[in-house]
Enzyme design. Structure first.
Site, PDB file in Angstrom:
ATOM      1  N   HIS A 324       9.141 -14.272  11.051  1.00 42.08           N
ATOM      2  CA  HIS A 324       8.901 -13.801  12.413  1.00 42.08           C
ATOM      3  C   HIS A 324       9.298 -12.334  12.570  1.00 42.08           C
ATOM      4  O   HIS A 324       8.761 -11.628  13.429  1.00 42.08           O
ATOM      5  CB  HIS A 324       9.690 -14.647  13.424  1.00 42.08           C
ATOM      6  CG  HIS A 324       9.163 -16.056  13.564  1.00 42.08           C
ATOM      7  ND1 HIS A 324       9.694 -17.111  12.855  1.00 42.08           N
ATOM      8  CD2 HIS A 324       8.162 -16.568  14.321  1.00 42.08           C
ATOM      9  CE1 HIS A 324       9.036 -18.218  13.180  1.00 42.08           C
ATOM     10  NE2 HIS A 324       8.106 -17.924  14.052  1.00 42.08           N
ATOM     11  N   GLY A 325      10.240 -11.887  11.776  1.00 43.19           N
ATOM     12  CA  GLY A 325      10.714 -10.514  11.853  1.00 43.19           C
ATOM     13  C   GLY A 325      12.083 -10.405  11.213  1.00 43.19           C
ATOM     14  O   GLY A 325      12.776 -11.412  11.014  1.00 43.19           O
TER      15      GLY A 325
END
Length: 387
Positions: A324-325
């Site tokens: 997701h990051g």
């Protein structure tokens, strides 16, 4: 143009799919036409950005060459070193997209859907390694699979062998009618979830929380309210998008797997991950967790099978988090779920021995309540509000 972002997109898709529906009802193959309209829709989605269009083309060509080259190599040899290099090359562009912005550097492969195309590409390499891809693959059909427009931006993640079977199947008129009606039903569910429920939650609750709480809420109560509202918003927004993707896919004769199956009614955290973003969680389970456990068991570096399993869970959810990051809240979110699922596994094994937690409607209800709240707290971490 954003996929499923407004009514114009649906009107265009409806017009383009009319020949597909006619061919399906007449028991004719629509594969060639569906490939043609996929090019048109992809041009609409990515055409407003020259950099995005060039990135998509270069990235797709790179992945196609990599998959086909490895498949040809695998027919002759099976070096683990070459296999690892192929996988690393496949995920390299995605890794650069995640890492370079943190370093303040620009990257080339920045476009909508790069993660999901990468998952498909890695899947092809892994299954080729396993000897499941022995037949020659058409470059056009492989590109169609990687860039299948209903799912290109945010999934669900399909599997090649399942997709290939649908692509080459011509259902009877009656069977296609069922697919068509099912697809339309999913699209209506998507409208309900994304454009009504998610919209109302966001515009009439979420934007006021937690920093601008209602007058009758304390800051703590505002945070709690935000946690629940954000969880429901996340579900309805993403499940709505996924319903659109599944619905349009079925209208094209492709039975893309569903992504959500009443996740908030899960009785435990393992059950939750069998219901939430299912195509992603199953992908990580099959291609990360299971392979890690098999590899560690084969090497016998760790004798305790539970230790291997728990390390595998940490690896799985850590990767899911940083996918997701690379921000801290995504890392913590992944590790939080790893702790939850390991804790539940320990409890489950302990309960089999001591019979402390019987299976009945009361324990089921309590399990749903506990799971729902622990999951919502996880989404609170995910939102970044806690940090």
């Amino acid at each position: 143009m954003t996929p499923y972002g407004n009514i114009i997109f649906f009107i265009i898709i409806g017009i383009l799919l009319m020949p597909t529906m006619i061919l399906g009802l007449r028991e004719k193959s629509a594969k060639g036409y569906n490939i043609f309209i996929s090019i048109i829709v992809l041009a609409l989605i990515f055409g407003n950005s020259l950099n995005g269009s060039i990135s998509l083309i270069l990235f797709t060509v790179f992945q196609l060459i990599l998959i086909i080259a490895y498949q040809k190599y695998r027919l002759q040899q099976n070096s683990s070193f070459v296999f690892v290099i192929a996988v690393l090359l496949s995920v390299l562009p995605l890794g650069l997209v995640k890492i370079l912005p943190i370093l303040g550097l620009q990257h080339l492969f920045g476009f909508l859907g790069i993660s999901y195309i990468t998952f498909k590409s890695v899947q092809m390499i892994l299954e080729t390694r396993d000897g499941l891809m022995k037949d020659k693959i058409s470059t056009v059909e492989l590109a169609y699979f990687l860039l299948f427009f209903p799912t290109v931006s945010s999934g669900p993640i399909d599997r090649w062998r399942r997709f290939y079977k649908d692509m080459h199947s011509v259902p009877s008129s009656q069977d296609y009618q069922k697919l068509l009606l099912s697809g339309i039903n999913y699209i209506f569910i998507g409208f309900l979830y994304k454009f009504i429920l998610a919209y109302l939650i966001y515009n009439y609750a979420l934007i006021f929380l937690p920093n601008h709480t209602y007058n009758y809420l304390t800051p703590f109560q505002g945070q709690i309210a935000y946690m629940y509202m954000y969880s429901f918003y996340l579900f309805f927004d993403f499940a709505g998008y996924s319903a659109f993707a599944v619905g349009v896919s079925r209208m094209m004769g492709i039975q893309t797997p569903i992504n959500f199956n009443r996740p908030f009614s899960s009785r435990n955290i393992k059950d939750f991950w069998n219901r939430w973003h299912m195509s992603l969680s199953f992908w990580f389970r099959d291609y990360v967790y299971m392979r890690f456990v098999f590899w560690m068991t084969k090497k016998k570096w760790i004798q305790n099978k539970y230790a291997i399993s728990y390390i595998g869970f940490f690896l799985l959810f850590f990767l899911m988090g940083i996918w997701h990051g690379l921000e801290w809240h995504f890392v913590v979110y992944g590790l939080y779920h790893a702790l939850l699922i390991i804790s539940f596994d320990k409890f489950e094994r302990w309960n089999k021995k001591h019979k402390f937690w019987p299976k009945n409607k009361w324990t089921h209800a309590i399990g749903v309540f506990i799971t729902f709240n622990t999951v919502c707290f996880g989404f609170y971490i995910f939102s970044g509000t806690l940090f």
